[in-house]
Motif scaffolding. Structure first.
Motif, PDB file in Angstrom:
ATOM      1  N   ASP A 113     -39.623 -19.994 -35.804  1.00 46.35           N
ATOM      2  CA  ASP A 113     -38.442 -20.649 -36.342  1.00 46.35           C
ATOM      3  C   ASP A 113     -38.227 -20.285 -37.815  1.00 46.35           C
ATOM      4  O   ASP A 113     -37.081 -20.223 -38.279  1.00 46.35           O
ATOM      5  N   GLY A 123     -36.208 -17.605 -39.337  1.00 45.69           N
ATOM      6  CA  GLY A 123     -36.658 -16.689 -38.289  1.00 45.69           C
ATOM      7  C   GLY A 123     -37.793 -15.801 -38.757  1.00 45.69           C
ATOM      8  O   GLY A 123     -37.937 -15.519 -39.959  1.00 45.69           O
ATOM      9  N   ASP A 125     -40.252 -12.446 -36.869  1.00 47.49           N
ATOM     10  CA  ASP A 125     -40.694 -11.685 -35.691  1.00 47.49           C
ATOM     11  C   ASP A 125     -41.873 -10.818 -36.092  1.00 47.49           C
ATOM     12  O   ASP A 125     -41.787 -10.021 -37.007  1.00 47.49           O
ATOM     13  N   ILE A 241     -35.799 -21.137 -27.202  1.00 45.99           N
ATOM     14  CA  ILE A 241     -35.408 -21.597 -28.534  1.00 45.99           C
ATOM     15  C   ILE A 241     -34.541 -22.842 -28.358  1.00 45.99           C
ATOM     16  O   ILE A 241     -33.326 -22.762 -28.138  1.00 45.99           O
ATOM     17  N   TRP A 247     -37.582 -26.130 -32.442  1.00 41.43           N
ATOM     18  CA  TRP A 247     -36.806 -25.199 -33.256  1.00 41.43           C
ATOM     19  C   TRP A 247     -35.730 -25.963 -34.022  1.00 41.43           C
ATOM     20  O   TRP A 247     -35.048 -26.830 -33.485  1.00 41.43           O
ATOM     21  N   LEU A 252     -30.639 -19.281 -35.065  1.00 39.48           N
ATOM     22  CA  LEU A 252     -31.453 -18.553 -34.091  1.00 39.48           C
ATOM     23  C   LEU A 252     -31.125 -18.928 -32.649  1.00 39.48           C
ATOM     24  O   LEU A 252     -31.590 -18.255 -31.718  1.00 39.48           O
ATOM     25  N   PHE A 255     -29.921 -16.691 -28.994  1.00 33.08           N
ATOM     26  CA  PHE A 255     -30.255 -15.327 -29.422  1.00 33.08           C
ATOM     27  C   PHE A 255     -30.479 -14.419 -28.224  1.00 33.08           C
ATOM     28  O   PHE A 255     -31.186 -14.766 -27.283  1.00 33.08           O
ATOM     29  N   PHE A 263     -33.251 -10.963 -36.348  1.00 36.78           N
ATOM     30  CA  PHE A 263     -33.571 -12.319 -35.896  1.00 36.78           C
ATOM     31  C   PHE A 263     -33.559 -13.215 -37.131  1.00 36.78           C
ATOM     32  O   PHE A 263     -34.560 -13.348 -37.839  1.00 36.78           O
ATOM     33  N   GLY A 264     -32.416 -13.809 -37.420  1.00 37.99           N
ATOM     34  CA  GLY A 264     -32.252 -14.561 -38.656  1.00 37.99           C
ATOM     35  C   GLY A 264     -32.425 -13.643 -39.843  1.00 37.99           C
ATOM     36  O   GLY A 264     -31.787 -12.595 -39.951  1.00 37.99           O
TER      37      GLY A 264
END
Length: 286
Positions: A113, A123, A125, A241, A247, A252, A255, A263-264
């Motif tokens: 998150d 976000g 990743d 999410i 979250w 986000l 998505f 991603f954000g």
């Protein structure tokens, strides 16, 4: 995946999710068909097995097998016990290894998150991968693990461990009653490492280092499918999410992991899933 500086910014109220999630279009194997009249059950079995196979992403592997392997070969994922933004889930892509079809390669993309470390953002990743032998069960099937922290930035560290020739043995911790390889996520920044000393030594980028929690992480696992044949296009509709899972960042929600774009404030998940840097060579593995 963003460059970190020496100070740390904490975000409060994040909590980890522990339920498993499966793509709605990748259901369990169908029940076997009835034995045709005049045929024996033994003669019908091969046809029944073939009819039961479901391969919606077109990679030649049964989708139910993929879900089982993704869980069975998931390492002990170690989020720092004091991490301030633990809300996360895992998207994975599982395929036959391009150089050896008897092996499988799994890219796990851990989505958070938020990044609440230095220069934090909405976000996060961070990916790692596993080379596995599906003829072996549990931790015995894991041949190698590769983690790349903060990929594409000045803070990138590549770490690989395993049983293949030339590799350092992985550190282990108990998961499902067995000693599994550990992948560490750095405190608040979530950079993934297959080697704890490398994480702890990256104090400028990952201030706070890495730590081992008392229990293994059990995040939601979602099969992304393959390019051109995705198994998911909306991580909120899927139940991944959501506010129920903790979250908070609405940017986000809904998505699509296969759609190009960040991603954000983090990286591009669609690129993570196909990145050849996470494909581990299968030569000389015990």
């Amino acid at each position: 995946m963003r460059f970190s500086v020496l100070f740390v910014v904490f975000a409060m109220g994040c909590s980890a999710s522990s339920n498993e999630t499966a793509p709605p279009d990748a259901g369990a194997k169908d029940s076997a068909a009835a034995t045709p009249e005049g045929s024996t059950s033994d003669a019908a079995a091969p046809n029944e097995a073939a009819a039961a196979k479901v391969d919606l992403d077109g990679d030649g592997l049964d989708d139910a097998d993929e879900r089982q392997w993704a869980d069975e070969y998931f390492p002990f994922y170690a989020i720092h016990p004091s991490d301030g933004c633990k809300t996360h889930g895992v998207l994975y892509r599982l395929s036959p290894h391009p150089a050896d079809a008897s092996k499988i390669t799994i890219t796990y993309d851990v989505l958070y998150d938020a990044d609440c470390g230095a220069n934090g953002h909405v976000g996060d990743d961070e990916a790692f991968s596993v080379l596995a032998d599906p003829s072996k069960h549990g931790k015995d099937g894991i041949l190698a693990v590769r983690a790349i922290s903060h990929q594409g930035t000045a803070c990138e560290h590549d770490t690989t461990c395993g049983v293949c020739q030339g590799m350092t043995a992985c550190g282990t911790a108990q998961r499902n009653g067995a000693d599994y390889p550990v992948v560490y996520a750095s405190k608040d920044k979530h950079g993934n490492y297959a080697d704890k000393p490398t994480c702890d030594g990256s104090f400028i980028c990952d201030f706070g280092g890495c730590g081992l929690p008392a229990t293994a992480d059990a995040p939601p696992l979602v099969n992304a499918g393959e390019p051109g044949k995705p198994l998911v296009s909306d991580l909120t509709t899927l139940g991944f999410i959501t506010t129920t899972n903790g979250w908070k960042n609405q940017a986000l929600f809904d998505f699509d992991p296969w759609k190009a774009g960040n991603f954000g404030g983090a990286g591009d998940v669609s690129k993570d899933l196909v990145d050849p840097a996470f494909v581990i060579a299968p030569a000389n593995c015990n």
